[in-house]
Design a protein around this motif. Structure first.
Motif, PDB file in Angstrom:
ATOM      1  N   VAL A 123      41.731  32.786  24.437  1.00 17.25           N
ATOM      2  CA  VAL A 123      41.522  33.273  23.071  1.00 17.25           C
ATOM      3  C   VAL A 123      42.378  34.504  22.756  1.00 17.25           C
ATOM      4  N   VAL A 160      39.821  32.801  15.619  1.00 20.50           N
ATOM      5  CA  VAL A 160      39.052  31.935  16.506  1.00 20.50           C
ATOM      6  C   VAL A 160      38.017  31.173  15.677  1.00 20.50           C
ATOM      7  N   THR A 164      34.117  37.276  21.298  1.00 20.97           N
ATOM      8  CA  THR A 164      35.276  37.250  20.406  1.00 20.97           C
ATOM      9  C   THR A 164      35.430  38.579  19.685  1.00 20.97           C
ATOM     10  N   PHE A 195      37.023  35.881  13.511  1.00 23.25           N
ATOM     11  CA  PHE A 195      36.526  34.537  13.802  1.00 23.25           C
ATOM     12  C   PHE A 195      35.587  34.032  12.730  1.00 23.25           C
TER      13      PHE A 195
END
Ligand code: SF4
Ligand code: SF4
Lengths: 280, 120
Positions: A176, A182, A203, A210
């Motif tokens: 990632v 994301v 994240t 994201f």
């Protein structure tokens, strides 16, 4: 734009989202299958592998005739991959992270690095989608170096979709990191919510913006949506719990090809993702 | 002779921990003097990988000649044999019981690991 598709656990529809997104984004597009323990994006795409590359990591090899059993190498290694108890060192290659530190600290120059194979990368062209797939050898636990090798096949300026490994551990972080955005795929169930919360924290801690795709909407409850509202996480797409989607999946068909009425769903997902990237 | 027993407690009547690498502590008994010493295995317990190797180094550095535990994995076994530490496995419930079996010669030395890597 680099979009990573991830999920707190396996089996949520992560690969479905990744391959269908790659199909609607237009060429040139590269799909990096970083789910190296169980890559399956190729099941949905045709085309034979045109390139193959073996990936290795450096591990130490000790020349016992030079070693005086001082123990420096073992004291240095944080992973217990090289151990010396006033003895010539033992090496556990499967634990080695390939940092090269033991060779540097050895005062006698007794350690050199040798290659240990961890897996392969295959590249194929599947109707306009360039698929780069990493496959970890059986019994190898060291996924991050292979994930990084797959990501090194990225071509700047091309659309890139990364199918990340499931979970929230090192291999996912390796997949990632460096993405522009994301997409976290989850299901509207208590388990889905639990895994989403972990994946969202991971994240966020990487500083990558994201959003969420909720798959199989209709099963479960509304708590995943409520969680996203509370946290201010955009829900980019709801995919309904449609038997025909599961059927297309089991036959290795892309949803956008088998069920054209869903093409608009994935185009909207792409549009919202672009907006979210611009806004971040 | 100094012998290390895996345990979650800190005395002879404590339970014998069947795990080697992830046992919370080692009780080291001197079979000649009867002296008992507790050694912490926090590093082994916290290790994400290589717990058995870490634990093997800990007991080897404590200068024991033997380890008595429930099971021993291959990596720990390799380190222990390299360091010249004998490994005995037993299903004894307590450290005292395991010590008694050891003293009476009721335990046989393990020739190889008896579980695969992830058990430790
Ligand atoms: S290369 Fe790094 S991880 Fe591997 S054995 Fe040496 S110090 Fe440990
Ligand atoms: S640091 Fe070098 S000399 Fe010292 S024990 Fe390790 S290999 Fe041998």
């Amino acid at each position: 734009m680099i979009i990573a598709v991830a999920s707190g656990k396996g089996g949520t529809g992560k690969t479905t989202v990744a391959v269908n997104l790659a199909r609607v984004i237009g060429s040139p597009v590269r799909l990096l299958d970083c789910d190296v323990e169980e890559p399956n994006a190729h099941l949905f795409l045709s085309g034979e592998a045109s390139e193959r590359e073996t990936i290795s990591v450096p591990v130490p090899a000790v020349d016992e005739s030079l070693c005086d059993a001082c123990g420096e190498c073992g004291r240095f290694c944080a992973y217990h991959a090289i151990v010396s108890l006033a003895t010539k060192p033992l090496v556990f290659p499967e634990l080695c992270h390939g940092c090269g530190g033991c060779a540097l600290v050895c005062p006698r120059g007794a350690i050199r690095e040798v290659d240990r194979r961890i897996g392969v990368i295959e590249i194929r062209n599947a109707d306009g989608i360039v698929l780069v797939q990493g496959l970890l050898d059986v019994g190898v636990a060291m996924a991050p170096p292979l994930v990084r090798a797959v990501k090194a096949k990225l071509v700047p300026g091309e659309h890139t979709i990364i199918d990340a490994p499931p979970g929230t551990a090192c291999p996912v972080v390796a997949a990632v990191r460096g993405a522009d955005f994301v997409i976290l795929v989850t299901e509207p169930t208590p388990f889905g919510l639990n895994d989403l919360a972990l994946a969202a924290d991971m994240t966020a801690s990487l500083g990558v913006p994201f959003g969420v795709v909720v798959n199989r909407v209709g099963v479960g409850d509304g708590r995943v949506h409520a969680f996203c509202r509370e946290r201010g996480i955009p829900v980019l797409l709801d995919i309904p719990d449609d038997r025909r989607i599961a059927e297309a999946y089991s036959r290795g068909k892309l949803v956008v090809d088998a069920l054209p009425e869903y093409r608009g769903h994935f185009e909207r997902l792409l549009e919202r993702t672009r907006e979210a990237v611009r806004a971040s | 002779m100094r012998v290390a027993f895996t345990t979650s407690g800190d005395s002879l009547d404590a339970a014998l921990d069947a795990r080697f690498g992830r046992a919370p502590r080692f009780l080291v008994c001197d079979t000649d003097s009867g002296a008992v010493e507790v050694i912490d295995n926090q590093k082994g317990m916290d290790a994400a990988q290589g717990a058995g190797i870490q634990a093997a180094q800990t007991v080897a550095r404590a200068g024991v000649q033997a380890v008595v535990t429930g099971h021993c994995g291959p990596k720990a076994f390799r380190v222990l044999s390299e360091a010249g530490v004998a490994v005995y496995t037993t299903d004894a419930a307590t450290v005292a019981e395991a010590l008694e079996r050891f003293r009476s010669g009721g335990l046989t030395e393990a020739r190889s690991a008896d579980v695969d890597g992830h058990w430790v």
